[in-house]
Scaffold this active site. Structure first.
Site, mmCIF file in Angstrom:
data_model
loop_
_atom_site.group_PDB
_atom_site.id
_atom_site.type_symbol
_atom_site.label_atom_id
_atom_site.label_comp_id
_atom_site.label_asym_id
_atom_site.label_seq_id
_atom_site.Cartn_x
_atom_site.Cartn_y
_atom_site.Cartn_z
ATOM 1 N N LYS A 125 1.677 4.006 -3.138
ATOM 2 C CA LYS A 125 1.391 5.439 -2.957
ATOM 3 C C LYS A 125 2.667 6.244 -3.213
ATOM 4 C CE LYS A 125 -2.998 5.790 -1.773
ATOM 5 N NZ LYS A 125 -3.956 6.738 -2.342
ATOM 6 N N TYR A 167 0.841 -1.204 0.000
ATOM 7 C CA TYR A 167 0.000 0.000 0.000
ATOM 8 C C TYR A 167 0.874 1.252 0.000
ATOM 9 C CZ TYR A 167 -3.016 3.671 1.866
ATOM 10 O OH TYR A 167 -3.663 4.858 2.074
ATOM 11 N N ASN A 191 -4.077 9.270 10.695
ATOM 12 C CA ASN A 191 -5.297 8.471 10.902
ATOM 13 C C ASN A 191 -6.558 9.323 10.838
ATOM 14 O OD1 ASN A 191 -2.999 6.828 11.986
ATOM 15 N ND2 ASN A 191 -4.654 5.372 12.265
HETATM 16 N N1 UFG Z 1 -6.427 -1.615 16.076
HETATM 17 C C1 UFG Z 1 -6.828 -2.485 17.063
HETATM 18 N N2 UFG Z 1 -7.994 -3.165 16.889
HETATM 19 C C2 UFG Z 1 -8.775 -3.024 15.781
HETATM 20 C C3 UFG Z 1 -8.368 -2.120 14.784
HETATM 21 C C4 UFG Z 1 -7.180 -1.440 14.964
HETATM 22 O O1 UFG Z 1 -6.140 -2.661 18.082
HETATM 23 O O2 UFG Z 1 -9.826 -3.694 15.685
HETATM 24 C C5 UFG Z 1 -5.189 -0.839 16.265
HETATM 25 C C6 UFG Z 1 -4.168 -1.075 15.183
HETATM 26 O O3 UFG Z 1 -3.341 -2.169 15.494
HETATM 27 C C7 UFG Z 1 -3.415 0.251 15.187
HETATM 28 C C8 UFG Z 1 -4.487 1.273 15.593
HETATM 29 O O4 UFG Z 1 -5.514 0.515 16.191
HETATM 30 O O5 UFG Z 1 -2.434 0.237 16.156
HETATM 31 C C9 UFG Z 1 -5.049 2.041 14.430
HETATM 32 O O6 UFG Z 1 -5.432 1.109 13.428
HETATM 33 P P1 UFG Z 1 -6.269 1.520 12.134
HETATM 34 O O7 UFG Z 1 -6.517 0.258 11.368
HETATM 35 O O8 UFG Z 1 -7.445 2.338 12.526
HETATM 36 O O9 UFG Z 1 -5.297 2.479 11.357
HETATM 37 P P2 UFG Z 1 -3.776 2.248 10.886
HETATM 38 O O10 UFG Z 1 -2.931 3.060 11.806
HETATM 39 O O11 UFG Z 1 -3.432 0.821 10.732
HETATM 40 O O12 UFG Z 1 -3.839 2.791 9.410
HETATM 41 C C10 UFG Z 1 -3.680 4.106 9.111
HETATM 42 C C11 UFG Z 1 -4.386 4.428 7.797
HETATM 43 C C12 UFG Z 1 -3.662 3.767 6.662
HETATM 44 C C13 UFG Z 1 -2.207 4.107 6.717
HETATM 45 C C14 UFG Z 1 -1.606 3.690 8.037
HETATM 46 C C15 UFG Z 1 -0.162 4.037 8.114
HETATM 47 O O13 UFG Z 1 -5.725 3.984 7.841
HETATM 48 O O14 UFG Z 1 -4.217 4.237 5.457
HETATM 49 O O15 UFG Z 1 -2.300 4.377 9.051
HETATM 50 O O16 UFG Z 1 0.498 3.018 8.817
HETATM 51 F F1 UFG Z 1 -1.541 3.436 5.753
#
Ligand code: UFG
Length: 323
Positions: A145, A141, A170
């Site tokens: 990008k 991903y 985020n």
């Molecule tokens: N998390 C949980 N439980 C869940 C969902 C998420 O503990 O059910 C945690 C994840 O492990 C992470 C945090 O919550 O630590 C945030 O997770 P998200 O999935 O909401 O978001 P991300 O940080 O993984 O993703 C975001 C953007 C992406 C981008 C990424 C960069 O949505 O587009 O940051 O690493 F690529």
């Protein structure tokens, strides 16, 4: 300005469309509705259902609507999915983007704002992350990008394209009319609120053994309206420019546990939790320095408080029949 928003029926796209209309721009949306929703697009925008891979359609859309600038948000955006299906990400985020750029060149549209991501940094060496830090994505991903950001730079150097890449941290929260409804949902805040509504038995915490203040990952949550506002500012800066900006609120960020606690407070509901293992590819901490966009474009987040961000998402869910 006459603006084309690709992917304007998506979660962030639909709120960008609202902000553009509020600022008196005229908006056309090109979206294949693979993940977006027709009813998320404001009635004052013109929705064209189709794919940016269809160069003829893109050229026709640009010409018929006298488009002066493009906000390019169409693409695939799930880290985990990108690890499973890297070709899909290359196709949707790089190949399709190049078709869009070809169509823009053919119709002499010389301005573009691009939805990029914090994932272009990979495992950052320091926090907060600044735009000049090393770009070493750790998943397809982020890699795709970054490849498209490089394509923009090439087009700037060779053809004078004016572009701004906005690297989102985020995005969360909702506007009055539009909120997050991915299928399947994976993002933390909507998942926590689903658990508050009883639609999930509990929220999984992906790892509590990170080197952070409570062992869970720290993220920089930015209200989607503040994010959308940055696109409006970026639009006005595009003449011959080549720039990349981080978009987050900065500060200390919030841990997963802090998000869950804030959601308990906002909703007044008990939200059961379960600790599961780490999710592959999750960096421990991601915090943006958004100092550059504040300094150069005058961007200032209005809704930094996590409770305000979560409340807006909660209100939207309740008003849209999720309870
Ligand atoms: N998390 C949980 N439980 C869940 C969902 C998420 O503990 O059910 C945690 C994840 O492990 C992470 C945090 O919550 O630590 C945030 O997770 P998200 O999935 O909401 O978001 P991300 O940080 O993984 O993703 C975001 C953007 C992406 C981008 C990424 C960069 O949505 O587009 O940051 O690493 F690529």
């Amino acid at each position: 300005m006459n603006v084309l928003v690709t992917g304007g029926a998506g979660y962030i796209g639909s709120i960008v469309v609202e902000e553009l209309l509020k600022n008196s721009h005229r908006v056309a949306v090109l979206d294949n509705l693979s993940t977006g929703h027709r009813d998320s697009v404001d009635n004052l925008a013109r929705l064209i259902e189709g794919d940016i891979k269809d160069q003829q359609l893109v050229e026709q859309t640009l010409t018929e609507n006298n488009i002066e600038a493009v906000i390019h948000m169409a693409g695939s955006s799930q880290v985990a999915e990108s690890v499973l299906f890297p070709e899909k990400y290359y196709d949707n985020n790089v190949v399709a983007g190049k078709v869009l750029l070809d169509a823009m060149r053919a119709t002499k549209v010389q301005k573009i704002v691009f939805s990029s991501t914090a994932a272009v940094y990979g495992e950052a060496e320091r926090q907060p992350i600044v735009e000049t830090d090393k770009l070493e994505p750790t998943n397809p991903y982020g890699e795709t990008k970054l490849q498209f950001e490089n394509e923009l730079r090439r087009n700037h150097e060779e053809h004078g394209l004016g572009y701004v890449s906005l690297r989102y941290f985020n995005a969360a929260g909702a506007s009055k009319n539009c909120g997050e409804r991915h299928d399947p949902e994976t993002h933390l805040i909507p998942m926590v609120l689903q658990a508050a509504l009883g639609r999930l038995p509990h929220i999984n915490i992906f790892g509590d053994d990170y080197p952070t203040r409570d062992g869970t990952c720290v993220r920089d949550y930015i209200h989607v309206i503040d994010l959308a506002h940055a696109h409006v500012l970026a639009l006005n800066s595009l003449d011959g420019v080549a720039a990349a900006y981080n978009l987050g609120c900065g500060g200390r960020g919030y841990t997963v546990r802090e998000v869950i606690d804030a959601a308990r407070e906002v909703t007044g509901r008990s939200i059961p939790e379960a600790i599961t293992g780490r999710r592959q590819g999750d960096p421990a901490v991601l915090i943006a320095s958004s100092e550059r966009i504040s300094r150069e474009l005058g961007w200032k987040p209005e809704f930094q408080d996590l409770g305000v961000i979560i409340s807006s998402a909660w209100e939207w869910l309740r008003q849209n029949g999720f309870e």
